[in-house]
Design an enzyme around this catalytic site. Structure first.
Site, short mmCIF file in Angstrom:
data_model
loop_
_atom_site.label_atom_id
_atom_site.label_comp_id
_atom_site.label_asym_id
_atom_site.label_seq_id
_atom_site.Cartn_x
_atom_site.Cartn_y
_atom_site.Cartn_z
N SER A 66 -13.52 -37.05 15.75
CA SER A 66 -12.25 -36.71 15.09
C SER A 66 -12.32 -35.50 14.19
O SER A 66 -11.28 -35.07 13.67
CB SER A 66 -11.74 -37.92 14.30
OG SER A 66 -11.14 -38.86 15.16
N LYS A 69 -9.90 -32.74 14.88
CA LYS A 69 -8.54 -32.67 14.34
C LYS A 69 -8.38 -31.53 13.34
O LYS A 69 -7.26 -31.12 13.05
CB LYS A 69 -8.14 -34.01 13.72
CG LYS A 69 -8.01 -35.14 14.73
CD LYS A 69 -7.51 -36.43 14.07
CE LYS A 69 -7.27 -37.54 15.10
NZ LYS A 69 -8.50 -38.17 15.59
N SER A 130 -6.38 -40.27 10.39
CA SER A 130 -6.94 -39.83 11.67
C SER A 130 -6.17 -40.42 12.84
O SER A 130 -6.74 -40.79 13.87
CB SER A 130 -8.43 -40.21 11.78
OG SER A 130 -9.08 -39.42 12.73
N LYS A 250 -12.80 -34.23 6.70
CA LYS A 250 -12.55 -34.97 7.93
C LYS A 250 -13.80 -35.68 8.42
O LYS A 250 -14.87 -35.09 8.54
CB LYS A 250 -12.05 -34.02 9.04
CG LYS A 250 -11.44 -34.76 10.23
CD LYS A 250 -10.13 -35.39 9.85
CE LYS A 250 -9.69 -36.46 10.84
NZ LYS A 250 -10.46 -37.72 10.73
#
Length: 441
Positions: A66, A69, A130, A250
């Site tokens: 993730s 992202k 997320s 993140k």
């Protein structure tokens, strides 16, 4: 007795010789065992300049999950800035996005089919919790389809100067988890990058669009369905790995990528970006990140390594042609502050780089020259060669100050230039004649 002593001496010599092969050598990265990281790859950079202060396997290509992202966030922010989309624009949820939002074992906020959500709602679902379905909805909005958006992601990665990357979806999920919605033949593909490229993406994201930190630092997201969705960055205030100053950025985890985290922290005006990839557990990625942040703040500090108006000995002037003066003094236009190891200021020396476009074929500047005119830049390098460089690879853009003219040199008038030319001509003639006469004898 003498025989035993000789054998012992030989053994000791061999032992020292072997162990010396593992000794630290100047210019090598800091020994990986020094920080005790469990992560397979890691890096620390200065959040302002992109200066690298630590790395471990920074160029090893690994899954990013993730953390992908961050690229989607960058493109969404860019699309908002350009006016292509707006924060309050409505996005209608289609059947696929709805089904993905309720898929088991995936991070999501529930999105109702046929219902409208604003870009801001979807962005926060992506940045804070997320949310994978929310990410796909944004990708489809920007590019018409996720497949088109993936092309944009890879194009943008190239524009941002990333070197080792591959994006096959907007979320970082394994393609096999996308309910069959992936390009033919890519079921087993994964998003990958290096720690170095991940840090560079994070660096560009927070420097080009600092407002993303306003979303990244939210510990819990209150969504329209009345539920609270947690941020998986457990180093934020109030969470179990809370670390003073952390405000992003993140996390990521899949079976392929393992556990990863891109963190960013600021204390007393000093920001660092850290990346850990393929750590051993959900908790260990934060332990690893804590070790990186502790190392950064404990071992480094921002120092003025060059003062303003600094002149490098032996390189404090440049020759000038067609001017009232035949040289001009040059100096730094301002002080140079860098993050360096504590108490190591004396280990740095100045390095002058002249802009060759400013010089003629004889290496001269041409008058007129104005005071403050840029003629190159000054950076520094370590005396012992230990230097990781910069995340963007360009010291001229980061970690350097302009080299400028310290004074004005006016252009000589036509008469003086003519007399110089005539004088130069006769000097050449005289030199040639003297050489010829000398050759007679």
């Amino acid at each position: 007795m003498k025989r035993i002593s000789k054998i012992t001496l030989i053994f000791s010599f061999v032992f020292v010789l072997v162990m010396s092969q593992f000794a630290y050598q100047p210019g090598e990265a800091k020994a990986e065992s020094d920080l005790g990281l469990k992560a397979e790859a890691a890096i620390i950079i200065d959040g302002e300049t992109g200066q690298i202060i630590y790395e471990k396997n920074a160029d090893k290509v690994l899954g990013i999950a993730s953390m992908s992202k961050m690229m989607t966030e960058y493109i969404v922010m860019e699309s908002i800035k350009s006016g292509k989309i707006t924060w309050d624009q409505k996005v209608k949820i289609n059947e696929y996005v709805h089904n993905l939002s309720k898929a088991a074992n995936l991070s999501n906020v529930g999105l109702t089919q046929g219902e409208d959500y604003t870009v801001k709602e979807l962005y926060e679902a992506m940045a804070v919790h997320s949310g994978n379905a929310a990410t796909v909805a944004l990708a489809e909005l920007v590019s018409g389809s996720e497949e088109n958006f993936i092309k944009l992601m890879n194009k943008k990665a190239n524009e941002l100067g990333l070197k080792n990357y591959k994006f096959v979806n907007s979320t970082g999920l394994s393609n096999k988890d996308l309910l069959g919605k992936y390009p033919a033949g890519t079921e087993d593909d994964e998003n990958v990058m290096t720690a170095r490229d991940t840090a560079q993406l994070a660096y560009r994201l927070i420097n080009d669009y600092p407002e993303v930190l306003g979303h990244a630092k939210i510990s819990k997201l209150k969504f329209r369905d009345g539920k609270e969705y947690p941020n998986y960055n457990w180093m934020l205030p109030g969470l179990i790995f809370e670390y003073e100053g952390v405000d992003g950025l993140k996390t990521g985890s899949t079976e392929f990528a393992g556990y990863a985290n891109t963190g960013t922290v600021i204390r007393d005006g000093q920001r660092y970006i850290t990346v850990v990839m393929k750590s051993t557990s959900k908790n260990e990625r934060f332990t690893d990140t804590t070790k990186l942040m502790n190392y950064a703040y404990g071992s480094f500090e921002k120092e003025e390594v060059l003062p303003a108006h600094y002149q490098v000995k032996g390189k404090d002037s440049l020759p000038v042609t067609k001017g009232k003066e035949d040289a001009v003094k040059v100096e730094s236009n301002k002080a140079l502050d860098l993050v360096i190891p504590k108490d190591q200021k004396d280990n740095y020396k100045a390095k002058v780089v002249i802009d060759k476009k400013k010089l003629n074929k004889d290496g001269e500047l041409e008058a007129p020259i104005k005071k403050g005119e840029k003629v190159g830049y000054i950076t520094v390098e370590t005396k012992n060669g230990e230097n990781y460089g910069y995340i963007n690879g360009a010291a001229e853009k980061a970690g350097a100050v302009d080299l400028v003219a310290a004074e004005t040199v006016e252009k000589s008038n036509w008469f003086v230039l003519t007399m110089r030319a005539v004088g130069g001509f006769f000097a050449d003639v005289w030199g040639s004649t003297a050489a010829a006469v000398k050759g007679w004898f």
